[in-house]
Write an enzyme that holds these catalytic residues in place. Structure first.
Site, PDB file in Angstrom:
ATOM      1  N   ASP A   1       0.831  -1.204   0.000  1.00  0.00           N
ATOM      2  CA  ASP A   1       0.000   0.000   0.000  1.00  0.00           C
ATOM      3  C   ASP A   1       0.868   1.258   0.000  1.00  0.00           C
ATOM      4  OD1 ASP A   1      -2.741   1.327   0.535  1.00  0.00           O
ATOM      5  OD2 ASP A   1      -1.474   2.121   2.133  1.00  0.00           O
ATOM      6  N   LYS A   3       1.142   4.291  -2.948  1.00  0.00           N
ATOM      7  CA  LYS A   3       0.969   5.727  -2.689  1.00  0.00           C
ATOM      8  C   LYS A   3       2.225   6.496  -3.104  1.00  0.00           C
ATOM      9  CE  LYS A   3      -2.239   5.017   1.128  1.00  0.00           C
ATOM     10  NZ  LYS A   3      -2.319   4.670   2.560  1.00  0.00           N
TER      11      LYS A   3
END
Lengths: 419, 419
Positions: free
Chosen positions: A195, A199
């Site tokens: 994750d 980002k």
């Protein structure tokens, strides 16, 4: 003053974020944005909204000419890409929160935005409520961005905080994060750094114009961080954080990676606890700036989506200034990192791969060394994340190519090897 | 993608900020912005730039048709207003850092921007390097802004930090701030809160659409804060900060003021030390967000001016969304504040003006009381800033009109007056 657009929204997804957004829009009539239709996967589930609002057929929304904005907050990256691509091609503006999809399809999505001249906004995809994409895009529009360091994953930060402040072990802390809704449905995505690197892929674009596949960016999560590592950090008045960072090098290129790091107790990022996120931007002349806010949870995400919706009323779109209007930066692998490596079995650590080793701690409960290693070695090898081995960056870890020889000589002199 | 404008700049002022900007622009050719001419007051002073760059006649710049951007960083508010007004009327875009001028002439400048359809940007005028105006204008464009609390004056924050952390007395700390260049040429502007309320006037507009004269906003500085007040704060594990704040009330209006306040050690604003500034924005759904950076000094100011210049390349202008596109908020005087008041002579404190008094400390080195008082009383009376009296807000000071009666009854019951 420019008039603003009436927005008629087709929403994909009615999980915690989708439902949060629905409630928020009902409470902010000034936005002049209304949800006409919501596409869901499971029609049997009870929803806190009129049944007439829902459909299970995506084309009910994608082909509705009244709908001029698609908001997509679903959990399935492949389906999300289909929806976003079709929506742009159908002339609709799009707001998305699917960081995985956005990161993996960045080149196609850049091309689609150029081709369709439609806006794709995704502030919610990085640091949720902190307007970091918008600020990098609009405010730091110059050559002076020296570095950016950020905590972008609320779930791992929550786990690390609980390990440090309450002495929980990794598994207890993870369970607590899941119970509080701070972890993705698949915890591996958070815990192993996927994750965060997704980002970071997006932020590297808005910070430096870099277009790179997430799997080509060096990253790891916190899955191997142990109580013994936390104890070492504590003894140095430091914490361990999962830090996404990028730094402009003397050769004009950028070094970027997402790895656990020792953070001094008085650094800005040490202030970032629990599920919060934080971003430290260092730029020429402005010194350091720090942005801090909630990085996970349904309402902070919904609030970022809401700000994107508000921006669409004014025809806002990302210009991708660093990519299209400046000379975009390239990533560099020609650096060295000063790292802490802890391990169970010294035989499994390839000591010869280090440029030099500065510390040995063979007697501690958790055995470790501190040494300098080529970035390239970490990108290609996997020993440093296997067999219960943990790698944690030191506070100021980057050694540039041009400095390495001098530093190596000095270090060997200190060790008495040469003189 | 939209093409961007070539900027030819006429600069007013070549003090620390002006010269800083000149250097910065030389180092960032990617901005495609060059300074054609600089207007200065004193031609005799030695400058680190070619003599041909300078003029003492403002019309050399204001009437030069090649110059499409005026950057104004001078210290004289009246002259600055003349320059900015003429520049807008002559069809030029303007970047200004003169908070006093901007705050005092806000209504005229709003009208001039409408009339001329030219852009006037002034990010440097509040919190220097922190992009707070741009974020309030663009990102918090909705009805959900519950409150904003900020440290907007680096000089007073520096003084208070030195008083708290190093035990300096007020005068020593002020002298040090001046030596380091963190104080305005006239220290009264900083120390007595004038600078802070000017900045707050501008931020209230971008946060809530409020157009108000600075002298109609309740404010005070730190000139009366004494070592004894600092000792009281320390005993409660608090600090004293000069806090500019605004809070949306239940009646839809906004309470706003700039006053010294006790701040708990674990609050965001306690993190803000020395010459730094910080802004805490509380909005529906996003929870609290915190922006932090350098608020004073030549380079942080130059960096904010630079970002405004960069935005002009993309034809950016403030929309004044809260003022023109939402229902602007009104300021309210119908509130009560819980305050600490310390004094030399009790006879000079009009005790009957308090709704109720919660604490008396007559034996301490510094005598003080804690009580609740009408906002209106502080706006009209001056006893609370005279005769060595200090007023410091408690951490959560606002009591709304609708709550006061119930709380008063409860407080009198507790005191045994009624029951």
């Amino acid at each position: 003053m420019e008039t603003h657009k009436q927005l008629t929204i087709g929403l994909f997804g009615f999980g915690v974020v989708g439902e949060g957004l629905y409630k928020v829009l009902q409470q902010t009539p000034s936005l002049k944005a209304s949800i006409k239709k919501v596409c869901i996967k499971n029609p049997g589930k009870r929803r806190n909204a009129p049944a007439s609002l829902f459909t299970t057929d995506k084309n009910d929304i994608l082909n509705d000419r009244d709908i001029n904005v698609i908001v997509e907050v679903i959990d399935d990256a492949n389906a999300a890409f289909e929806i976003v691509a079709t929506a742009l091609k159908n002339g609709k503006e799009v707001v998305s929160a699917s960081k995985k999809m956005l990161a993996e399809h960045l080149p196609e999505l850049l091309a689609l935005q150029k081709e369709t001249e439609r806006s794709l906004l995704y502030e919610a995809s990085a640091c949720a409520s902190i307007p970091v994409i918008r600020n990098l895009e609009e405010y730091y529009d110059n050559d002076l961005l020296h570095s950016i360091r950020a905590i972008v994953n609320g779930s791992t930060n929550f786990i690390l905080t609980k390990m440090f402040e309450e002495g929980l072990d990794f598994k207890e802390a993870l369970l607590l994060a899941q119970q509080l809704g701070f972890a993705e449905s698949n915890p591996k995505l958070d815990v192993e750094g996927f994750d965060a690197v997704n980002k970071w892929t997006l932020l590297l674009n808005h910070a430096y114009g870099i277009v790179e596949r997430p799997d080509n960016i060096l990253f790891n999560g916190i899955q191997n961080i142990q109580a013994g590592d936390a104890a070492v950090a504590r003894s140095k008045n430091q914490q361990i954080k999962l830090v996404a960072q990028a730094k402009k090098l003397q050769n004009g290129k950028v070094a970027a990676f997402v790895l656990p790091q020792f953070v001094n107790h008085d650094e800005h990022l040490a202030f970032v606890k629990n599920e919060y996120n934080g971003v430290v931007i260092e730029s020429g002349f402005a010194d350091k700036q720090f942005f801090y806010g909630k990085g996970a949870g349904s309402f902070p995400t919904a609030s970022a989506v809401l700000s994107d919706i508000a921006a669409l009323r004014y025809h806002y779109r990302y210009e991708y200034k660093k990519l299209y209007h400046h000379t975009p930066h390239a990533l560099s692998n020609d650096i060295f990192l000063r790292v802490y490596v802890s391990f169970d079995n010294l035989a499994l650590i390839p000591k010869e791969k280090f440029e030099w080793i500065e510390e040995w701690h063979a007697q501690e409960e958790r055995k470790y060394l501190v040494g300098v290693i080529a970035f390239e070695e970490l990108k290609t090898a996997t020993w440093w994340k296997e067999n219960n081995t943990s790698l944690v960056l030191t506070p100021d870890p980057v050694i540039e190519d041009v400095e390495i020889r001098k530093l190596k000589k000095k270090s060997l002199e200190l060790a008495g090897v040469v003189g």
